[in-house]
Design a protein around this motif. Structure first.
Motif, PDB file in Angstrom:
ATOM      1  N   GLY A  35       0.793  -1.227   0.000  1.00  0.00           N
ATOM      2  CA  GLY A  35       0.000   0.000   0.000  1.00  0.00           C
ATOM      3  C   GLY A  35       0.825   1.277   0.000  1.00  0.00           C
ATOM      4  N   GLN A  36       2.139   1.147  -0.134  1.00  0.00           N
ATOM      5  CA  GLN A  36       3.019   2.312  -0.088  1.00  0.00           C
ATOM      6  C   GLN A  36       3.612   2.586  -1.471  1.00  0.00           C
ATOM      7  OE1 GLN A  36       5.677   0.494   2.773  1.00  0.00           O
ATOM      8  NE2 GLN A  36       4.939   1.840   4.399  1.00  0.00           N
ATOM      9  N   PRO A  37       3.716   3.878  -1.855  1.00  0.00           N
ATOM     10  CA  PRO A  37       4.413   4.199  -3.095  1.00  0.00           C
ATOM     11  C   PRO A  37       5.847   3.657  -3.012  1.00  0.00           C
ATOM     12  CG  PRO A  37       3.208   6.100  -2.286  1.00  0.00           C
ATOM     13  CD  PRO A  37       3.166   5.064  -1.203  1.00  0.00           C
ATOM     14  N   SER A  38       6.233   2.908  -4.037  1.00  0.00           N
ATOM     15  CA  SER A  38       7.522   2.227  -4.047  1.00  0.00           C
ATOM     16  C   SER A  38       8.225   2.476  -5.375  1.00  0.00           C
ATOM     17  CB  SER A  38       7.318   0.725  -3.853  1.00  0.00           C
ATOM     18  OG  SER A  38       6.609   0.478  -2.665  1.00  0.00           O
ATOM     19  N   TYR A  39       9.556   2.508  -5.309  1.00  0.00           N
ATOM     20  CA  TYR A  39      10.365   2.859  -6.469  1.00  0.00           C
ATOM     21  C   TYR A  39      11.397   1.756  -6.693  1.00  0.00           C
ATOM     22  CZ  TYR A  39       7.625   6.782  -5.468  1.00  0.00           C
ATOM     23  OH  TYR A  39       6.517   7.551  -5.235  1.00  0.00           O
ATOM     24  N   LEU A  40      11.322   1.141  -7.886  1.00  0.00           N
ATOM     25  CA  LEU A  40      12.128  -0.032  -8.195  1.00  0.00           C
ATOM     26  C   LEU A  40      12.968   0.219  -9.440  1.00  0.00           C
ATOM     27  CD1 LEU A  40       8.984  -0.865  -7.415  1.00  0.00           C
ATOM     28  CD2 LEU A  40       9.906  -3.126  -7.633  1.00  0.00           C
ATOM     29  N   THR A  41      14.160  -0.343  -9.456  1.00  0.00           N
ATOM     30  CA  THR A  41      15.027  -0.264 -10.630  1.00  0.00           C
ATOM     31  C   THR A  41      14.799  -1.540 -11.446  1.00  0.00           C
ATOM     32  OG1 THR A  41      16.846  -1.219  -9.375  1.00  0.00           O
ATOM     33  CG2 THR A  41      16.768   1.184  -9.487  1.00  0.00           C
ATOM     34  N   ALA A  42      13.572  -1.726 -11.891  1.00  0.00           N
ATOM     35  CA  ALA A  42      13.157  -2.975 -12.541  1.00  0.00           C
ATOM     36  C   ALA A  42      13.947  -3.265 -13.816  1.00  0.00           C
ATOM     37  CB  ALA A  42      11.666  -2.926 -12.851  1.00  0.00           C
TER      38      ALA A  42
END
Length: 150
Positions: A59-66
């Motif tokens: 439920g949290q904005p998350s930032y990934l280096t996908a």
């Protein structure tokens, strides 16, 4: 773990993520939006990171280096138990927060998983940019160190 990928044409946040930001109380909301911009700006300015994927994790904005897989996921959220508080969360099984503590003892930390911030205070921008850059390149640095020792 529910994950919703957030890419809409034009590059803005998805309606799902926008709704999460809209639900935050002011001034936490404006601080989290500033933090979001800082994360994207830092990713753009940091060599080897590439584009970030914005998603919801827990439920949290998350930032990934996908795409590049260069870094560890960064999450941001309000601290529900403390009004006016918000945090930047990092994977607790990394040494990231331990490293940040050594570099920036003046910041407040939540165990080995977060940098705690107060919505009533100025964002410690330079320190956060450095911490975010370290998180976004965490795996790339680990791989490079492993190759050096191989």
């Amino acid at each position: 773990m529910k994950k919703s990928v957030a890419k809409k044409p034009g590059g803005g946040p998805s309606p799902t993520i926008e709704a999460v930001f809209e639900a935050y109380p002011q001034p936490v909301k404006s601080k989290l939006l500033a933090l979001r911009r800082l994360i994207f700006d830092t990713a753009k300015a940091t060599k080897g990171v590439g584009p970030l994927q914005e998603a919801l994790k827990w439920g949290q904005p998350s930032y990934l280096t996908a795409e590049s897989k260069s870094g560890s996921t960064i999450r941001i959220d309000q601290v529900k138990a403390e009004a006016g508080q918000y945090a930047v969360y990092f994977h607790c099984q990394t040494d990231l927060v331990e490293t940040f503590r050594e570099l920036y003892p003046e910041l407040r930390y939540g165990g080995n998983r977060s940098i705690l911030l107060d919505a009533g205070e100025k964002l410690p921008e330079a320190a956060l940019r450095h911490c975010v850059a370290l998180a976004l390149t965490y795996h790339a640095r680990k791989r490079k160190a492993a190759n050096r020792h191989a």
